[in-house]
Design a protein around this motif. Structure first.
Motif, PDB file in Angstrom:
ATOM      1  N   GLY A 170       0.825  -1.211   0.000  1.00  0.00           N
ATOM      2  CA  GLY A 170       0.000   0.000   0.000  1.00  0.00           C
ATOM      3  C   GLY A 170       0.855   1.254   0.000  1.00  0.00           C
ATOM      4  O   GLY A 170       2.037   1.234  -0.337  1.00  0.00           O
ATOM      5  N   LEU A 171       0.241   2.343   0.407  1.00  0.00           N
ATOM      6  CA  LEU A 171       0.888   3.650   0.421  1.00  0.00           C
ATOM      7  C   LEU A 171       1.388   3.951   1.825  1.00  0.00           C
ATOM      8  O   LEU A 171       0.645   3.793   2.807  1.00  0.00           O
ATOM      9  CB  LEU A 171      -0.128   4.714  -0.015  1.00  0.00           C
ATOM     10  CG  LEU A 171       0.360   6.141  -0.185  1.00  0.00           C
ATOM     11  CD1 LEU A 171       1.433   6.237  -1.259  1.00  0.00           C
ATOM     12  CD2 LEU A 171      -0.810   7.043  -0.548  1.00  0.00           C
ATOM     13  N   ASP A 172       2.636   4.374   1.918  1.00  0.00           N
ATOM     14  CA  ASP A 172       3.207   4.716   3.215  1.00  0.00           C
ATOM     15  C   ASP A 172       3.931   6.055   3.094  1.00  0.00           C
ATOM     16  O   ASP A 172       4.424   6.416   2.024  1.00  0.00           O
ATOM     17  CB  ASP A 172       4.176   3.634   3.681  1.00  0.00           C
ATOM     18  CG  ASP A 172       4.501   3.759   5.163  1.00  0.00           C
ATOM     19  OD1 ASP A 172       3.680   4.322   5.911  1.00  0.00           O
ATOM     20  OD2 ASP A 172       5.587   3.308   5.565  1.00  0.00           O
ATOM     21  N   PHE A 173       3.983   6.785   4.207  1.00  0.00           N
ATOM     22  CA  PHE A 173       4.607   8.101   4.243  1.00  0.00           C
ATOM     23  C   PHE A 173       5.691   8.130   5.302  1.00  0.00           C
ATOM     24  O   PHE A 173       5.589   7.468   6.334  1.00  0.00           O
ATOM     25  CB  PHE A 173       3.567   9.176   4.575  1.00  0.00           C
ATOM     26  CG  PHE A 173       2.515   9.332   3.521  1.00  0.00           C
ATOM     27  CD1 PHE A 173       2.717  10.156   2.430  1.00  0.00           C
ATOM     28  CD2 PHE A 173       1.320   8.641   3.617  1.00  0.00           C
ATOM     29  CE1 PHE A 173       1.751  10.301   1.452  1.00  0.00           C
ATOM     30  CE2 PHE A 173       0.338   8.768   2.648  1.00  0.00           C
ATOM     31  CZ  PHE A 173       0.559   9.603   1.571  1.00  0.00           C
ATOM     32  N   LYS A 174       6.722   8.925   5.041  1.00  0.00           N
ATOM     33  CA  LYS A 174       7.796   9.113   6.017  1.00  0.00           C
ATOM     34  C   LYS A 174       8.066  10.607   6.156  1.00  0.00           C
ATOM     35  O   LYS A 174       8.266  11.299   5.166  1.00  0.00           O
ATOM     36  CB  LYS A 174       9.077   8.404   5.556  1.00  0.00           C
ATOM     37  CG  LYS A 174      10.214   8.563   6.540  1.00  0.00           C
ATOM     38  CD  LYS A 174      11.473   7.863   6.071  1.00  0.00           C
ATOM     39  CE  LYS A 174      12.584   8.108   7.072  1.00  0.00           C
ATOM     40  NZ  LYS A 174      13.864   7.679   6.560  1.00  0.00           N
ATOM     41  N   ASN A 175       8.061  11.097   7.397  1.00  0.00           N
ATOM     42  CA  ASN A 175       8.353  12.502   7.686  1.00  0.00           C
ATOM     43  C   ASN A 175       9.871  12.672   7.746  1.00  0.00           C
ATOM     44  O   ASN A 175      10.571  11.834   8.312  1.00  0.00           O
ATOM     45  CB  ASN A 175       7.716  12.892   9.018  1.00  0.00           C
ATOM     46  CG  ASN A 175       7.809  14.369   9.302  1.00  0.00           C
ATOM     47  OD1 ASN A 175       8.856  14.974   9.124  1.00  0.00           O
ATOM     48  ND2 ASN A 175       6.721  14.948   9.743  1.00  0.00           N
TER      49      ASN A 175
END
Length: 186
Positions: A170-175
């Motif tokens: 799926g879609l993942d985000f990293k700050n």
């Protein structure tokens, strides 16, 4: 979205990223991107341009009446987050574009006598330009706010950089924040 043809992956486009974020549940947006509020997509900001996504959150405070031992919750302003999305690398041009949108919102609201707002910028792409000084922007702004200590400045309060990764999970985000030179010289 992964589509395969002869074992080659088709590109995940900027409009796909925008669509996923716009349609994501509120708890996902808060957990992954610290976004909340009413969503606006492809919003025309006068002659300043058209933004990818804008989130407008009403900020409330508790007003205490010590004489009558009562309290009430009152709206005190808005927290507005401008999201600029890029399929590939985010850099100075994406930041400057979002600053132009921030100026448009600032002008629109102040011309109408509304000064109780803060602005934030969220830049998201598959990579970040980490060659020059751009990467240090996240650490020269306050980055975030506390619901209990909200001060309205009518200016940009925070800047956040996120990268996204889209794969079979799926879609993942990293700050991204806290960058320093490897050799600071002091």
């Amino acid at each position: 979205i992964f589509l395969f043809k002869n074992t080659e992956r088709m590109d995940f486009l900027e409009k796909d990223l925008e669509q996923v974020i716009y349609e994501a549940p509120d708890d996902f947006l808060w957990d992954k991107l610290s976004l909340r509020g009413k969503k606006f997509r492809q919003k025309r900001l006068g002659n300043y341009g058209i933004s990818d996504l804008i989130f407008v959150e009403k900020v409330y405070s508790e007003k205490l009446d010590y004489d009558n031992f009562t309290s009430e919750i009152i709206e005190v302003g808005l927290h507005i987050t401008i999201c600029e999305l890029k399929k590939d690398k985010i850099g100075l041009s994406a930041f400057l574009k979002s600053v132009k949108y921030a100026k448009a919102i600032q002008r629109y609201l102040t011309k109408r006598g509304f000064n109780s707002f803060n602005l934030s910028i969220l830049l998201c792409g598959s990579k970040i330009d980490d060659i020059g000084s751009f990467i240090f922007l996240t650490d020269v702004f306050e980055n975030g706010y506390s619901d209990t200590e909200f001060e309205f400045t009518s200016s940009i309060k925070s800047i956040d950089f996120y990268t996204y990764k889209y794969d079979f999970n799926g879609l993942d985000f990293k700050n991204h924040k806290g960058y320093c030179l490897t050799n600071e010289g002091f």
